[in-house]
Design a protein around this motif. Structure first.
Motif, PDB file in Angstrom:
ATOM      1  N   LYS A  86       0.821  -1.207   0.000  1.00 42.29           N
ATOM      2  CA  LYS A  86       0.000   0.000   0.000  1.00 42.29           C
ATOM      3  C   LYS A  86       0.856   1.259   0.000  1.00 42.29           C
ATOM      4  CE  LYS A  86      -4.142  -1.893   2.215  1.00 42.29           C
ATOM      5  NZ  LYS A  86      -5.087  -1.773   3.350  1.00 42.29           N
ATOM      6  N   THR A  87       2.058   1.168   0.593  1.00 44.87           N
ATOM      7  CA  THR A  87       2.957   2.310   0.644  1.00 44.87           C
ATOM      8  C   THR A  87       3.821   2.341  -0.611  1.00 44.87           C
ATOM      9  OG1 THR A  87       3.057   2.133   3.054  1.00 44.87           O
ATOM     10  CG2 THR A  87       4.735   3.476   1.993  1.00 44.87           C
ATOM     11  N   SER A  88       3.747   3.442  -1.351  1.00 47.92           N
ATOM     12  CA  SER A  88       4.489   3.546  -2.606  1.00 47.92           C
ATOM     13  C   SER A  88       5.996   3.408  -2.389  1.00 47.92           C
ATOM     14  CB  SER A  88       4.185   4.894  -3.282  1.00 47.92           C
ATOM     15  OG  SER A  88       2.823   4.988  -3.620  1.00 47.92           O
ATOM     16  N   MET A  89       6.493   3.928  -1.263  1.00 49.40           N
ATOM     17  CA  MET A  89       7.925   3.911  -1.022  1.00 49.40           C
ATOM     18  C   MET A  89       8.482   2.495  -1.058  1.00 49.40           C
ATOM     19  SD  MET A  89      10.028   5.177   2.354  1.00 49.40           S
ATOM     20  CE  MET A  89       9.405   3.767   3.311  1.00 49.40           C
ATOM     21  N   TRP A  90       7.804   1.546  -0.422  1.00 47.66           N
ATOM     22  CA  TRP A  90       8.297   0.166  -0.392  1.00 47.66           C
ATOM     23  C   TRP A  90       8.228  -0.475  -1.771  1.00 47.66           C
ATOM     24  CZ3 TRP A  90      11.286  -1.289   3.265  1.00 47.66           C
ATOM     25  CH2 TRP A  90      11.144  -0.752   4.545  1.00 47.66           C
ATOM     26  N   ASN A  91       7.191  -0.167  -2.521  1.00 42.89           N
ATOM     27  CA  ASN A  91       7.126  -0.664  -3.898  1.00 42.89           C
ATOM     28  C   ASN A  91       8.295  -0.148  -4.720  1.00 42.89           C
ATOM     29  OD1 ASN A  91       4.518  -2.236  -4.329  1.00 42.89           O
ATOM     30  ND2 ASN A  91       3.701  -0.402  -3.373  1.00 42.89           N
ATOM     31  N   HIS A  92       8.603   1.143  -4.571  1.00 46.37           N
ATOM     32  CA  HIS A  92       9.707   1.738  -5.329  1.00 46.37           C
ATOM     33  C   HIS A  92      11.049   1.132  -4.929  1.00 46.37           C
ATOM     34  CE1 HIS A  92       7.465   4.631  -7.578  1.00 46.37           C
ATOM     35  NE2 HIS A  92       6.999   5.256  -6.508  1.00 46.37           N
ATOM     36  N   LEU A  93      11.243   0.922  -3.632  1.00 41.29           N
ATOM     37  CA  LEU A  93      12.523   0.376  -3.158  1.00 41.29           C
ATOM     38  C   LEU A  93      12.779  -1.020  -3.715  1.00 41.29           C
ATOM     39  CD1 LEU A  93      12.603   1.535   0.583  1.00 41.29           C
ATOM     40  CD2 LEU A  93      14.091   2.306  -1.276  1.00 41.29           C
ATOM     41  N   VAL A  94      11.782  -1.903  -3.598  1.00 40.14           N
ATOM     42  CA  VAL A  94      11.960  -3.271  -4.090  1.00 40.14           C
ATOM     43  C   VAL A  94      12.069  -3.278  -5.612  1.00 40.14           C
ATOM     44  CG1 VAL A  94      11.010  -5.600  -4.129  1.00 40.14           C
ATOM     45  CG2 VAL A  94      10.698  -4.176  -2.102  1.00 40.14           C
ATOM     46  N   HIS A  95      11.294  -2.419  -6.254  1.00 41.98           N
ATOM     47  CA  HIS A  95      11.354  -2.338  -7.716  1.00 41.98           C
ATOM     48  C   HIS A  95      12.752  -1.953  -8.186  1.00 41.98           C
ATOM     49  CE1 HIS A  95      10.847   0.073 -11.532  1.00 41.98           C
ATOM     50  NE2 HIS A  95      10.392  -1.110 -11.882  1.00 41.98           N
ATOM     51  N   LYS A  96      13.349  -0.948  -7.536  1.00 48.94           N
ATOM     52  CA  LYS A  96      14.695  -0.513  -7.918  1.00 48.94           C
ATOM     53  C   LYS A  96      15.732  -1.596  -7.642  1.00 48.94           C
ATOM     54  CE  LYS A  96      13.864   4.435  -7.481  1.00 48.94           C
ATOM     55  NZ  LYS A  96      14.192   5.700  -6.766  1.00 48.94           N
ATOM     56  N   PHE A  97      15.528  -2.351  -6.564  1.00 47.03           N
ATOM     57  CA  PHE A  97      16.470  -3.441  -6.270  1.00 47.03           C
ATOM     58  C   PHE A  97      16.390  -4.525  -7.339  1.00 47.03           C
ATOM     59  CE2 PHE A  97      17.036  -7.714  -4.456  1.00 47.03           C
ATOM     60  CZ  PHE A  97      18.382  -7.647  -4.120  1.00 47.03           C
ATOM     61  N   VAL A  98      15.171  -4.915  -7.691  1.00 45.79           N
ATOM     62  CA  VAL A  98      15.004  -6.001  -8.665  1.00 45.79           C
ATOM     63  C   VAL A  98      15.498  -5.581 -10.041  1.00 45.79           C
ATOM     64  CG1 VAL A  98      13.333  -7.478  -9.852  1.00 45.79           C
ATOM     65  CG2 VAL A  98      13.082  -7.033  -7.406  1.00 45.79           C
ATOM     66  N   ILE A  99      15.049  -4.418 -10.501  1.00 49.39           N
ATOM     67  CA  ILE A  99      15.411  -4.026 -11.868  1.00 49.39           C
ATOM     68  C   ILE A  99      16.839  -3.499 -11.953  1.00 49.39           C
ATOM     69  CG2 ILE A  99      14.651  -1.609 -11.758  1.00 49.39           C
ATOM     70  CD1 ILE A  99      13.449  -2.039 -14.568  1.00 49.39           C
ATOM     71  N   GLY A 100      17.341  -2.917 -10.846  1.00 56.28           N
ATOM     72  CA  GLY A 100      18.682  -2.360 -10.879  1.00 56.28           C
ATOM     73  C   GLY A 100      19.777  -3.357 -10.551  1.00 56.28           C
ATOM     74  N   HIS A 101      19.510  -4.246  -9.586  1.00 54.80           N
ATOM     75  CA  HIS A 101      20.553  -5.172  -9.134  1.00 54.80           C
ATOM     76  C   HIS A 101      20.403  -6.581  -9.728  1.00 54.80           C
ATOM     77  CE1 HIS A 101      22.278  -2.411  -6.164  1.00 54.80           C
ATOM     78  NE2 HIS A 101      21.038  -2.010  -5.953  1.00 54.80           N
ATOM     79  N   LEU A 102      19.179  -7.049  -9.846  1.00 57.41           N
ATOM     80  CA  LEU A 102      18.987  -8.395 -10.391  1.00 57.41           C
ATOM     81  C   LEU A 102      18.955  -8.402 -11.917  1.00 57.41           C
ATOM     82  CD1 LEU A 102      16.353  -9.914  -7.902  1.00 57.41           C
ATOM     83  CD2 LEU A 102      18.859 -10.083  -7.858  1.00 57.41           C
ATOM     84  N   LYS A 103      18.353  -7.366 -12.501  1.00 60.18           N
ATOM     85  CA  LYS A 103      18.270  -7.326 -13.954  1.00 60.18           C
ATOM     86  C   LYS A 103      19.281  -6.356 -14.578  1.00 60.18           C
ATOM     87  CE  LYS A 103      14.570  -7.908 -16.227  1.00 60.18           C
ATOM     88  NZ  LYS A 103      14.927  -9.285 -16.653  1.00 60.18           N
TER      89      LYS A 103
END
Length: 211
Positions: free
Chosen positions: A189-206
């Motif tokens: 529900k909190t945008s901040m947590w969505n953004h953090l995990v999104h940046k980790f996945v797309i930036g570090h994993l992909k």
């Protein structure tokens, strides 16, 4: 043109009636520099604000001159919070004789869609399972680690290379769908947590830029 009544001289404390608009008038405001839309029969001028829309100006601009009620409800998780941003944009409402849907839409299809959405809401299909997404992220990290360990331990022969390629292809495909869900802010529900995990996945994993 908007139609509004005049405030009586004997009632200075009474609020002026809200201007009313026809669909013919509203549909004229569908330009890049002039955008109105309708949500729950309320008319909003989003011309200046569309550039600051979190979902992008193209998404909200697509509904200029139209009824955006269903899109508004579909794309916003906390409707009460978002409606606070709508108040300064309110300029009037649909005239009483006007239908809730603009003339370009099939009212029966709209009603069927709303009934289907209500059924899905009652089945909790729009509620995300946080444990599922956590396990999916852990599963991807384990597969990535396993792939690189295979090369590190067994070398770069063709068999370890094929195995590594298969494992990495699978994990990267899963990471692609995972970042998609987080990127659309549809997990927490909190945008901040969505953004953090999104940046980790797309930036570090992909290894892609999140921008």
């Amino acid at each position: 043109m908007g139609k509004g009544g005049n405030q009586g001289e004997g009632a200075p404390d009474r609020e002026a009636p809200m201007p009313t608009f026809s669909w013919e008038e509203i549909q004229k405001h569908n330009l890049r520099t002039d955008k109105w839309l309708v949500i729950d029969r309320k008319v909003y001028n989003i011309t200046q604000w569309s550039s600051r829309h979190p979902g992008g100006h193209r998404v909200i601009g697509h509904y200029a001159g139209e009824d955006a009620t269903d899109a508004f409800q579909a794309f916003h998780r906390d409707l009460d919070f978002v409606r606070k941003f709508l108040k300064p944009l309110l300029i009037g409402e649909l005239a009483p004789e006007e239908p809730s849907q603009d003339r370009g839409k099939n009212s029966q299809i709209t009603e069927d869609f709303r009934a289907l959405r209500k059924t899905a809401e009652n089945m909790n299909l729009f509620k995300s399972n946080h444990l599922f997404f956590l396990l999916l992220l852990a599963h991807i990290i384990v597969m990535e680690s396993l792939a690189w360990f295979t090369v590190f331990y067994f070398g770069n022969g063709w068999i370890p290379t094929v195995i590594t390629a298969f494992v990495l292809a699978t994990s990267q495909a899963q990471a692609g769908w995972l970042q998609h869900d987080y990127g659309h802010l549809s997990v927490y529900k909190t945008s901040m947590w969505n953004h953090l995990v999104h940046k980790f996945v797309i930036g570090h994993l992909k290894s892609h830029s999140p921008r």
